[in-house]
Scaffold this motif. Sequence first.
Motif, PDB file in Angstrom:
ATOM      1  N   UNK B  98       0.818  -1.220   0.000  1.00 54.39           N
ATOM      2  CA  UNK B  98       0.000   0.000   0.000  1.00 54.39           C
ATOM      3  C   UNK B  98       0.848   1.265   0.000  1.00 54.39           C
ATOM      4  N   UNK B  99       1.783   1.325  -0.936  1.00 56.70           N
ATOM      5  CA  UNK B  99       2.682   2.481  -1.011  1.00 56.70           C
ATOM      6  C   UNK B  99       2.187   3.447  -2.090  1.00 56.70           C
ATOM      7  N   UNK B 100       1.948   4.693  -1.711  1.00 63.43           N
ATOM      8  CA  UNK B 100       1.592   5.730  -2.692  1.00 63.43           C
ATOM      9  C   UNK B 100       2.740   5.873  -3.684  1.00 63.43           C
ATOM     10  N   UNK B 101       2.456   5.759  -4.994  1.00 61.68           N
ATOM     11  CA  UNK B 101       3.518   5.842  -6.002  1.00 61.68           C
ATOM     12  C   UNK B 101       4.334   7.136  -5.957  1.00 61.68           C
ATOM     13  N   UNK B 102       3.798   8.172  -5.348  1.00 59.33           N
ATOM     14  CA  UNK B 102       4.578   9.406  -5.204  1.00 59.33           C
ATOM     15  C   UNK B 102       5.902   9.101  -4.502  1.00 59.33           C
ATOM     16  N   UNK B 103       5.894   8.100  -3.629  1.00 55.50           N
ATOM     17  CA  UNK B 103       7.116   7.753  -2.908  1.00 55.50           C
ATOM     18  C   UNK B 103       8.212   7.213  -3.824  1.00 55.50           C
ATOM     19  N   UNK B 104       7.820   6.597  -4.952  1.00 58.06           N
ATOM     20  CA  UNK B 104       8.830   6.108  -5.895  1.00 58.06           C
ATOM     21  C   UNK B 104       9.562   7.290  -6.528  1.00 58.06           C
ATOM     22  N   UNK B 105       8.789   8.363  -6.792  1.00 56.15           N
ATOM     23  CA  UNK B 105       9.398   9.562  -7.369  1.00 56.15           C
ATOM     24  C   UNK B 105      10.322  10.220  -6.354  1.00 56.15           C
ATOM     25  N   UNK B 106       9.887  10.276  -5.099  1.00 53.64           N
ATOM     26  CA  UNK B 106      10.728  10.868  -4.060  1.00 53.64           C
ATOM     27  C   UNK B 106      12.041  10.104  -3.935  1.00 53.64           C
ATOM     28  N   UNK B 107      11.951   8.766  -3.888  1.00 51.80           N
ATOM     29  CA  UNK B 107      13.163   7.965  -3.725  1.00 51.80           C
ATOM     30  C   UNK B 107      14.060   8.100  -4.954  1.00 51.80           C
ATOM     31  N   UNK B 108      13.458   8.145  -6.132  1.00 48.88           N
ATOM     32  CA  UNK B 108      14.242   8.315  -7.356  1.00 48.88           C
ATOM     33  C   UNK B 108      15.066   9.591  -7.318  1.00 48.88           C
ATOM     34  N   UNK B 109      14.442  10.694  -6.894  1.00 52.43           N
ATOM     35  CA  UNK B 109      15.161  11.964  -6.820  1.00 52.43           C
ATOM     36  C   UNK B 109      16.243  11.938  -5.746  1.00 52.43           C
ATOM     37  N   UNK B 110      15.965  11.269  -4.639  1.00 51.85           N
ATOM     38  CA  UNK B 110      16.987  11.133  -3.598  1.00 51.85           C
ATOM     39  C   UNK B 110      18.178  10.350  -4.140  1.00 51.85           C
ATOM     40  N   UNK B 111      17.898   9.281  -4.894  1.00 52.53           N
ATOM     41  CA  UNK B 111      18.978   8.479  -5.468  1.00 52.53           C
ATOM     42  C   UNK B 111      19.851   9.349  -6.364  1.00 52.53           C
ATOM     43  N   UNK B 112      19.229  10.201  -7.160  1.00 50.37           N
ATOM     44  CA  UNK B 112      19.969  11.093  -8.044  1.00 50.37           C
ATOM     45  C   UNK B 112      20.894  11.995  -7.221  1.00 50.37           C
ATOM     46  N   UNK B 113      20.399  12.522  -6.109  1.00 51.40           N
ATOM     47  CA  UNK B 113      21.221  13.396  -5.271  1.00 51.40           C
ATOM     48  C   UNK B 113      22.377  12.614  -4.656  1.00 51.40           C
ATOM     49  N   UNK B 114      22.122  11.373  -4.245  1.00 53.06           N
ATOM     50  CA  UNK B 114      23.204  10.536  -3.698  1.00 53.06           C
ATOM     51  C   UNK B 114      24.266  10.297  -4.779  1.00 53.06           C
ATOM     52  N   UNK B 115      23.836  10.009  -5.997  1.00 48.34           N
ATOM     53  CA  UNK B 115      24.786   9.808  -7.094  1.00 48.34           C
ATOM     54  C   UNK B 115      25.588  11.089  -7.343  1.00 48.34           C
ATOM     55  N   UNK B 116      24.901  12.235  -7.302  1.00 47.59           N
ATOM     56  CA  UNK B 116      25.597  13.509  -7.508  1.00 47.59           C
ATOM     57  C   UNK B 116      26.675  13.699  -6.440  1.00 47.59           C
ATOM     58  N   UNK B 117      26.355  13.363  -5.203  1.00 47.66           N
ATOM     59  CA  UNK B 117      27.341  13.578  -4.133  1.00 47.66           C
ATOM     60  C   UNK B 117      28.485  12.573  -4.240  1.00 47.66           C
ATOM     61  N   UNK B 118      28.246  11.383  -4.772  1.00 48.23           N
ATOM     62  CA  UNK B 118      29.316  10.394  -4.897  1.00 48.23           C
ATOM     63  C   UNK B 118      30.189  10.641  -6.116  1.00 48.23           C
ATOM     64  N   UNK B 119      29.572  11.044  -7.228  1.00 48.67           N
ATOM     65  CA  UNK B 119      30.321  11.171  -8.462  1.00 48.67           C
ATOM     66  C   UNK B 119      30.739  12.603  -8.796  1.00 48.67           C
ATOM     67  N   UNK B 120      30.227  13.562  -8.018  1.00 43.08           N
ATOM     68  CA  UNK B 120      30.611  14.968  -8.121  1.00 43.08           C
ATOM     69  C   UNK B 120      30.598  15.449  -9.570  1.00 43.08           C
ATOM     70  N   UNK B 121      31.748  16.017 -10.038  1.00 48.75           N
ATOM     71  CA  UNK B 121      31.771  16.623 -11.380  1.00 48.75           C
ATOM     72  C   UNK B 121      31.496  15.591 -12.476  1.00 48.75           C
ATOM     73  N   UNK B 122      31.731  14.300 -12.207  1.00 48.87           N
ATOM     74  CA  UNK B 122      31.443  13.287 -13.219  1.00 48.87           C
ATOM     75  C   UNK B 122      29.944  13.104 -13.430  1.00 48.87           C
ATOM     76  N   UNK B 123      29.151  13.516 -12.476  1.00 52.52           N
ATOM     77  CA  UNK B 123      27.699  13.412 -12.622  1.00 52.52           C
ATOM     78  C   UNK B 123      27.212  14.668 -13.336  1.00 52.52           C
ATOM     79  N   UNK B 124      27.508  14.692 -14.615  1.00 49.03           N
ATOM     80  CA  UNK B 124      27.237  15.871 -15.442  1.00 49.03           C
ATOM     81  C   UNK B 124      25.735  16.043 -15.673  1.00 49.03           C
ATOM     82  N   UNK B 125      25.328  17.196 -16.183  1.00 48.49           N
ATOM     83  CA  UNK B 125      23.915  17.356 -16.547  1.00 48.49           C
ATOM     84  C   UNK B 125      23.426  16.258 -17.495  1.00 48.49           C
ATOM     85  N   UNK B 126      24.274  15.846 -18.435  1.00 49.11           N
ATOM     86  CA  UNK B 126      23.857  14.792 -19.372  1.00 49.11           C
ATOM     87  C   UNK B 126      23.629  13.482 -18.627  1.00 49.11           C
TER      88      UNK B 126
END
Lengths: 142, 147
Positions: B98-126
Amino acid sequence: MTLTQAEKAAVVAIWTKVATQADAIGAESLERLFSSYPQTKTYFPHFDLSQGSAQLRGHGSKVMNAIGEAVKNVDDIRGALAKLSELHAYILRVDPVNFKLLSHCILCSVAARYPSDFTPEVHAAWDKFLSSVSSVLTEKYR
Amino acid sequence: MVHWTAEEKQLIASVWSKVNVEECGAEALARLLIVYPWTQRFFSSFGNLSSPTAILGNPKVRAHGRKVLTSFGEAVKNLDNIKATFSKLSELHCEKLHVDPENFRLLGDILIIVLASHFARDFTPACQFAWQKLVNVVAHALARKYH
């Protein structure tokens, strides 16, 4: 949604570092925004949005300066951004959904440049702070 | 069916090959619970979630984060068939969890931020573009069987 004292402190602390690269971070955030969410470009038909463009850099600076004002006046963001709030409501009329998108891209840029400072607590405080800023900028829409 | 360009596939694969699934998964889930505390509603059986420190150190959070990101890896391995890959999981999240799908979007965006912090400049806009597309597709696939 109000920020706790701890959250305000976290926002202010990382801002002193972010401010040293504010222009670059502003430009990078916009670049990320236009790249990941192309529909946001519809608000800038009059801009040269190519990487490194003077307009992109100029606008990024504007955005970060406004955020800086909000940080300086974190106890009264509404007062600090009152004029900008009117501008967005009556002139710019950027759909509210886009503030979340830009906030996300700003967080990505900050996380990429200051990974060790961007702890979960700082991340939470900044997400909440940018959400507050977004609320203020859209509160006069109707 | 989602169309991936060769560049997008390459950007996704190259980032994924350097991801420590256990660490990244744990961090992403922990940040979700810290930044959006209302998401803790799904984890009342996880024990101590009373502070960021507690959440980050919570072994159930770490284990579950790893499980979630491992599952996400199935999407990376099956880019051309993500809908089918997550069909059963979609039903599970609707009918049992019974998980509201909005939570999948929230987690997806959090994952992106974690990747940005791990890969820094290599995590380019592309790079971000390709990964935003991926997390969107995964979120969509997980919501697809809801009724």
